[in-house]
Every structure is written in structure tokens, then in C-alpha cells.
Design a protein around this motif. Structure first.
Motif, PDB file in Angstrom:
ATOM      1  N   ALA A  13      -8.863  -7.346   3.974  1.00 32.68           N
ATOM      2  CA  ALA A  13      -8.845  -6.259   4.957  1.00 32.68           C
ATOM      3  C   ALA A  13      -9.244  -4.939   4.316  1.00 32.68           C
ATOM      4  CB  ALA A  13      -7.466  -6.153   5.599  1.00 32.68           C
ATOM      5  N   VAL A  14      -8.741  -4.683   3.107  1.00 35.49           N
ATOM      6  CA  VAL A  14      -9.072  -3.436   2.411  1.00 35.49           C
ATOM      7  C   VAL A  14     -10.551  -3.388   2.083  1.00 35.49           C
ATOM      8  CG1 VAL A  14      -8.727  -2.145   0.273  1.00 35.49           C
ATOM      9  CG2 VAL A  14      -6.754  -3.040   1.514  1.00 35.49           C
ATOM     10  N   SER A  15     -11.091  -4.481   1.535  1.00 35.38           N
ATOM     11  CA  SER A  15     -12.498  -4.469   1.129  1.00 35.38           C
ATOM     12  C   SER A  15     -13.438  -4.313   2.308  1.00 35.38           C
ATOM     13  CB  SER A  15     -12.837  -5.747   0.350  1.00 35.38           C
ATOM     14  OG  SER A  15     -12.709  -6.893   1.166  1.00 35.38           O
ATOM     15  N   GLY A  53      -7.188 -10.229 -11.429  1.00 35.44           N
ATOM     16  CA  GLY A  53      -6.059  -9.380 -11.780  1.00 35.44           C
ATOM     17  C   GLY A  53      -5.966  -8.110 -10.967  1.00 35.44           C
ATOM     18  N   ARG A  54      -6.643  -8.050  -9.820  1.00 35.60           N
ATOM     19  CA  ARG A  54      -6.660  -6.832  -9.017  1.00 35.60           C
ATOM     20  C   ARG A  54      -5.675  -6.916  -7.860  1.00 35.60           C
ATOM     21  NH1 ARG A  54     -12.389  -5.528  -6.808  1.00 35.60           N
ATOM     22  NH2 ARG A  54     -11.968  -7.538  -5.828  1.00 35.60           N
ATOM     23  N   ASP A  94      -6.212  -1.724  -6.172  1.00 33.01           N
ATOM     24  CA  ASP A  94      -7.364  -1.673  -7.069  1.00 33.01           C
ATOM     25  C   ASP A  94      -8.665  -1.769  -6.279  1.00 33.01           C
ATOM     26  OD1 ASP A  94      -5.803  -1.508  -9.399  1.00 33.01           O
ATOM     27  OD2 ASP A  94      -5.581  -3.690  -9.486  1.00 33.01           O
ATOM     28  N   VAL A  95      -8.667  -2.618  -5.245  1.00 31.60           N
ATOM     29  CA  VAL A  95      -9.846  -2.733  -4.392  1.00 31.60           C
ATOM     30  C   VAL A  95     -10.107  -1.412  -3.680  1.00 31.60           C
ATOM     31  CG1 VAL A  95     -10.853  -3.927  -2.410  1.00 31.60           C
ATOM     32  CG2 VAL A  95      -9.497  -5.210  -4.080  1.00 31.60           C
ATOM     33  N   TRP A 100       1.426   1.803  -0.781  1.00 33.23           N
ATOM     34  CA  TRP A 100       1.107   1.020   0.406  1.00 33.23           C
ATOM     35  C   TRP A 100       0.419  -0.280   0.004  1.00 33.23           C
ATOM     36  CZ3 TRP A 100       2.883   1.549   5.158  1.00 33.23           C
ATOM     37  CH2 TRP A 100       3.335   2.816   5.591  1.00 33.23           C
ATOM     38  N   LEU A 101      -0.396  -0.237  -1.041  1.00 32.72           N
ATOM     39  CA  LEU A 101      -1.232  -1.379  -1.396  1.00 32.72           C
ATOM     40  C   LEU A 101      -0.906  -1.982  -2.757  1.00 32.72           C
ATOM     41  CD1 LEU A 101      -4.636   0.086  -0.130  1.00 32.72           C
ATOM     42  CD2 LEU A 101      -3.103  -1.492   1.077  1.00 32.72           C
TER      43      LEU A 101
END
Length: 263
Positions: free
Chosen positions: A175-177, A231-232, A236-237, A257-258
Motif C-alpha cells: 500500500a505504501v509503495s 530487511g525493510r 523504509d519504503v 505509523w509505519l
């Protein structure tokens, strides 16, 4: 068969069409009632298959009929993280028309995976909805009556994608990406320990309207702490996206939040 004859499916030896008949059960269909649509997957080796026949007989990157390697290297523009994925470029003729040089490797790989792990079908559907930003489809999937062998809603929410780059991305990563803030809020509401009072009122209103709220989280991993195979975290994304310029995740970094807060 002469060279002028229409090709047949290499798996079932039938014409490369999909036959449609009326839905009515009251009358026997007549020849005038029957319609056909093209259903032809033309592989690089020259063999033709119905789509369903190809899925049934699929053998990784080789033709099921002649066992020739039908894969080709990834495009030169592919990033280094994607270079492990070959292409299978076909000519597809179906109800959508004629498509040439269509790469069907991702679809065949996913179908092979689901044949081996049929219980993962709902999880892959969930991850696709996260990529599309379809929060209503996510809720419908989570609320659907379970069938035998289905994962629980908690397992679906924390499922990871075997074919993402890098593998192991959660729905939150995806969703973030793809920049889907509403889906990220929904996943955090349902699968994290972010204090419920921290969520914007609109997030609660939308969740209530869809008839879904947070269940007991004890014993379940917080989705914010789940890392992909690189490892993210999802944060990080978001940081890597914001490094290219302000976007939908501006102001989220460092607020947990992430990603999980340091203890």
C-alpha cells in the motif's frame, strides 16, 4: 493437418475458441444460440493452447507440448532487483482482442504457486487489493464466510507476497509503495497496536461504515514490525519514496505509523 488449417490446442486438440451457451436452464440451446470467442495463447515455440489448458499443463518456463524453453531475458530497462524474472512473451487472442508480445510469466508463476498452495489464494487476492488501493474489496474479503482450509482474517492481514521485489512484502509495504494512504490506515487499524485514539476520526467513520473494526491483537505480530526479505519496514519504503520528492507520506516518517517505536 495442412498448413492452411486452423491450429488446435496442443493440450486438448480442440479448436482455439471458448464456446458460450445461453444461461437459461429452461430451453435446450440450438446451434443459433451458441456463440464462440477466441481463446488462443500462441507460445514462442509455435504451439497454441487454450488459456485454461496452458494453466493446467504449465511447466515453469518450458512448453508443455515440446518442452522447449520459451522464456526470454527481462527487458534491458529492468532494475537489478527484478533481473531474476524472465519473460514469456506470447500472442494472446481472446475476448479482449489481439495482444502481441504479452508477458504472461507473472500470471503463470502465480497460478503454479496457487496450485501448490491453494490456501494462499485469499492472501494473494488481499495483496492485490492493497496494490490497487481497493479498501472495500479488502473488507469484503475479510468478512467473507471462511471455507475449510482458509486462512483467518488475522493471517490474511499479515500475509506476505512471495513475488514482490524484494520478496516478503506485507500489504502495508505494498500500500505504501503504491501511495494508498486509505488502505494503509485500514491495515494499521486492523493489524497494529497503534493507539486507536491516534487515528483520524474519518478513518473510524469509514471503518464503521464498512462494518469492520479492530479485533484482539494479543499473540499476533504488529504489522509495522514486519520486514520484507530486504530487511525493510513499510517506513523504509515511505522514506525511499519521499527521498525522490514530497508525496503522500510526507510527515509520516518518525511518527511510528509505519514502523515500531524503539523500546
Amino acid at each position: 493437418m495442412s498448413s492452411s488449417s486452423a491450429p488446435l490446442c496442443a493440450q486438448c486438440s480442440l479448436p482455439l475458441v471458448l464456446t458460450l451457451t445461453p444461461d437459461s436452464e429452461d430451453e435446450e440451446p440450438t446451434s443459433s444460440d451458441t456463440n464462440t470467442l477466441p481463446d488462443d495463447v500462441h507460445l514462442p515455440c509455435g504451439h497454441h493452447f487454450h488459456w485454461s489448458c496452458l494453466l493446467e499443463a504449465y511447466e515453469t518456463t518450458s512448453c508443455p507440448a515440446c518442452h522447449t524453453d520459451i522464456s526470454s531475458p527481462p527487458p534491458a530497462s529492468s532494475s537489478s532487483s527484478q533481473q531474476a524474472d524472465p519473460q514469456i512473451l506470447v500472442t494472446l487472442h481472446n475476448e479482449g482482442g489481439l495482444q502481441q508480445n504479452l508477458d504472461i510469466f507473472p500470471l503463470l508463476r502465480e497460478e503454479a504457486y496457487l496450485r501448490a498452495f491453494p490456501e494462499q489464494r485469499k492472501c494473494l487476492a488481499f495483496l492485490e487489493f492493497c496494490a490497487e488501493g481497493d479498501q472495500h474489496a479488502i473488507v469484503t474479503l475479510l468478512q467473507a464466510p471462511p471455507e475449510e482450509g482458509d486462512p483467518t482474517p488475522g493471517q490474511i492481514l499479515r500475509s506476505t507476497h512471495p513475488f514482490s521485489h524484494p520478496p516478503g512484502q506485507t500489504g502495508l509495504h505494498i500500500a505504501v509503495s503504491n501511495g494508498h494512504r486509505e488502505v494503509a490506515f485500514l491495515l494499521l487499524l486492523l493489524a497494529s497496536e497503534v493507539p486507536e485514539l491516534d487515528f483520524p476520526a474519518l478513518v473510524y467513520q469509514e471503518a464503521a461504515a464498512m462494518g469492520i473494526m479492530r479485533e484482539e491483537q494479543a499473540g499476533l505480530p504488529d504489522i509495522r514490525g514486519m520486514l520484507d526479505e530486504g530487511g525493510r519496514s513499510a517506513e523504509d519504503v515511505a522514506r525511499s519514496m519521499e527521498a525522490r520528492g514530497p508525496g503522500v507520506w510526507h510527515g509520516w516518517a518518525g511518527k511510528h505509523w509505519l514502523s515500531m517505536p524503539q523500546r
